[in-house]
Write a protein that holds these residues in place. Structure first.
Motif, PDB file in Angstrom:
ATOM      1  N   LEU A 190      35.084  46.971  37.811  1.00 11.50           N
ATOM      2  CA  LEU A 190      35.561  48.350  37.842  1.00 11.50           C
ATOM      3  C   LEU A 190      35.087  49.125  36.611  1.00 11.50           C
ATOM      4  O   LEU A 190      34.721  50.299  36.715  1.00 11.50           O
ATOM      5  N   ALA A 191      35.071  48.482  35.447  1.00 10.67           N
ATOM      6  CA  ALA A 191      34.589  49.144  34.229  1.00 10.67           C
ATOM      7  C   ALA A 191      33.116  49.527  34.378  1.00 10.67           C
ATOM      8  O   ALA A 191      32.704  50.612  33.945  1.00 10.67           O
ATOM      9  N   ALA A 192      32.333  48.661  34.999  1.00  7.53           N
ATOM     10  CA  ALA A 192      30.917  48.954  35.222  1.00  7.53           C
ATOM     11  C   ALA A 192      30.735  50.147  36.163  1.00  7.53           C
ATOM     12  O   ALA A 192      29.732  50.865  36.074  1.00  7.53           O
ATOM     13  N   LEU A 193      31.716  50.383  37.041  1.00  8.68           N
ATOM     14  CA  LEU A 193      31.659  51.521  37.959  1.00  8.68           C
ATOM     15  C   LEU A 193      32.264  52.789  37.354  1.00  8.68           C
ATOM     16  O   LEU A 193      32.343  53.816  38.024  1.00  8.68           O
ATOM     17  N   GLY A 194      32.742  52.688  36.114  1.00  6.16           N
ATOM     18  CA  GLY A 194      33.306  53.856  35.456  1.00  6.16           C
ATOM     19  C   GLY A 194      34.801  54.034  35.630  1.00  6.16           C
ATOM     20  O   GLY A 194      35.336  55.108  35.344  1.00  6.16           O
ATOM     21  N   TRP A 195      35.495  53.015  36.087  1.00  2.52           N
ATOM     22  CA  TRP A 195      36.945  53.075  36.264  1.00  2.52           C
ATOM     23  C   TRP A 195      37.632  52.516  35.033  1.00  2.52           C
ATOM     24  O   TRP A 195      37.129  51.617  34.378  1.00  2.52           O
ATOM     25  N   ARG A 196      38.811  53.055  34.742  1.00  4.62           N
ATOM     26  CA  ARG A 196      39.680  52.477  33.711  1.00  4.62           C
ATOM     27  C   ARG A 196      40.747  51.652  34.418  1.00  4.62           C
ATOM     28  O   ARG A 196      41.276  52.069  35.443  1.00  4.62           O
ATOM     29  N   VAL A 197      41.038  50.492  33.881  1.00  3.62           N
ATOM     30  CA  VAL A 197      41.978  49.564  34.519  1.00  3.62           C
ATOM     31  C   VAL A 197      43.240  49.476  33.675  1.00  3.62           C
ATOM     32  O   VAL A 197      43.187  49.308  32.463  1.00  3.62           O
ATOM     33  N   VAL A 198      44.380  49.587  34.362  1.00  4.96           N
ATOM     34  CA  VAL A 198      45.684  49.405  33.728  1.00  4.96           C
ATOM     35  C   VAL A 198      46.360  48.244  34.443  1.00  4.96           C
ATOM     36  O   VAL A 198      46.503  48.259  35.668  1.00  4.96           O
ATOM     37  N   ARG A 199      46.759  47.233  33.685  1.00  2.24           N
ATOM     38  CA  ARG A 199      47.461  46.082  34.255  1.00  2.24           C
ATOM     39  C   ARG A 199      48.897  46.092  33.756  1.00  2.24           C
ATOM     40  O   ARG A 199      49.157  46.192  32.563  1.00  2.24           O
ATOM     41  N   ILE A 200      49.808  46.005  34.694  1.00  6.43           N
ATOM     42  CA  ILE A 200      51.244  46.023  34.420  1.00  6.43           C
ATOM     43  C   ILE A 200      51.824  44.690  34.864  1.00  6.43           C
ATOM     44  O   ILE A 200      51.502  44.198  35.951  1.00  6.43           O
ATOM     45  N   TRP A 201      52.695  44.097  34.041  1.00  7.36           N
ATOM     46  CA  TRP A 201      53.393  42.880  34.445  1.00  7.36           C
ATOM     47  C   TRP A 201      54.631  43.261  35.249  1.00  7.36           C
ATOM     48  O   TRP A 201      55.257  44.286  34.990  1.00  7.36           O
ATOM     49  N   GLU A 202      55.005  42.418  36.202  1.00  8.76           N
ATOM     50  CA  GLU A 202      56.137  42.724  37.067  1.00  8.76           C
ATOM     51  C   GLU A 202      57.455  42.846  36.301  1.00  8.76           C
ATOM     52  O   GLU A 202      58.372  43.512  36.755  1.00  8.76           O
ATOM     53  N   HIS A 203      57.555  42.229  35.113  1.00  8.26           N
ATOM     54  CA  HIS A 203      58.802  42.283  34.359  1.00  8.26           C
ATOM     55  C   HIS A 203      58.931  43.531  33.487  1.00  8.26           C
ATOM     56  O   HIS A 203      59.983  43.777  32.918  1.00  8.26           O
ATOM     57  N   GLU A 204      57.870  44.326  33.404  1.00  6.00           N
ATOM     58  CA  GLU A 204      57.908  45.517  32.553  1.00  6.00           C
ATOM     59  C   GLU A 204      58.845  46.572  33.146  1.00  6.00           C
ATOM     60  O   GLU A 204      58.997  46.684  34.360  1.00  6.00           O
ATOM     61  N   ASN A 205      59.421  47.358  32.269  1.00  6.09           N
ATOM     62  CA  ASN A 205      60.299  48.447  32.673  1.00  6.09           C
ATOM     63  C   ASN A 205      59.465  49.466  33.462  1.00  6.09           C
ATOM     64  O   ASN A 205      58.448  49.951  32.956  1.00  6.09           O
ATOM     65  N   PRO A 206      59.890  49.814  34.690  1.00  5.32           N
ATOM     66  CA  PRO A 206      59.095  50.736  35.512  1.00  5.32           C
ATOM     67  C   PRO A 206      58.889  52.106  34.862  1.00  5.32           C
ATOM     68  O   PRO A 206      57.816  52.697  34.999  1.00  5.32           O
ATOM     69  N   ALA A 207      59.885  52.605  34.145  1.00  5.23           N
ATOM     70  CA  ALA A 207      59.742  53.919  33.503  1.00  5.23           C
ATOM     71  C   ALA A 207      58.677  53.863  32.408  1.00  5.23           C
ATOM     72  O   ALA A 207      57.834  54.765  32.296  1.00  5.23           O
ATOM     73  N   GLU A 208      58.712  52.811  31.594  1.00  2.17           N
ATOM     74  CA  GLU A 208      57.716  52.675  30.530  1.00  2.17           C
ATOM     75  C   GLU A 208      56.322  52.448  31.108  1.00  2.17           C
ATOM     76  O   GLU A 208      55.339  52.986  30.599  1.00  2.17           O
ATOM     77  N   ALA A 209      56.248  51.662  32.166  1.00  4.03           N
ATOM     78  CA  ALA A 209      54.955  51.413  32.815  1.00  4.03           C
ATOM     79  C   ALA A 209      54.388  52.709  33.391  1.00  4.03           C
ATOM     80  O   ALA A 209      53.194  52.997  33.234  1.00  4.03           O
ATOM     81  N   ALA A 210      55.238  53.498  34.050  1.00  2.00           N
ATOM     82  CA  ALA A 210      54.785  54.766  34.628  1.00  2.00           C
ATOM     83  C   ALA A 210      54.324  55.723  33.534  1.00  2.00           C
ATOM     84  O   ALA A 210      53.311  56.425  33.707  1.00  2.00           O
TER      85      ALA A 210
END
Length: 122
Positions: free
Chosen positions: A93-113
């Motif tokens: 995805l980086a080679a195609l010009g995309w930025r990747v965000v990875r979120i863990w399932e245990h993270e607070n949804p508000a902070e992740a958003a």
């Protein structure tokens, strides 16, 4: 493993609801260009931001990862393969010009958003 949800998991839906409430619009389970059978959990196509909500067990979370005792060699290969696939997907995805965000399932949804919104708006 076939009974495990692949999309619309509880953490994923919670994050999507918060993003939508922030006024952000996105696509769900969008195919990754050039990588058959792989999808982005949440995709912001105009901003070219791909979001993945990773499960702690399946993607070997540094805080909550466990190693099954039964059939441990097979599980080790399976889980390290998942990690290698994540790295390959990020690189592609980086080679195609995309930025990747990875979120863990245990993270607070508000902070992740908030973290995702910051990347999308930058």
């Amino acid at each position: 493993m076939s009974r495990q949800r692949r999309r619309n998991t509880q953490p994923e839906v919670a994050i999507r609801k918060r993003l939508h409430a922030m006024g952000l619009r996105f696509r769900v389970t969008m195919p990754i260009p050039g990588m058959p059978r792989r999808t982005m959990d949440i995709a912001f196509t105009r901003a070219r931001v791909a979001v993945f909500v990773d499960g702690c067990f399946w993607h070997v979370c540094p805080e909550h990862a466990t190693r099954p005792a039964a059939n441990s060699d097979w599980w080790f290969r399976k889980l390290t393969g998942n990690q290698a696939r994540d790295v390959a997907t990020n690189d592609h995805l980086a080679a195609l010009g995309w930025r990747v965000v990875r979120i863990w399932e245990h993270e607070n949804p508000a902070e992740a958003a908030d973290r995702i919104a910051a990347v999308v708006r930058s």
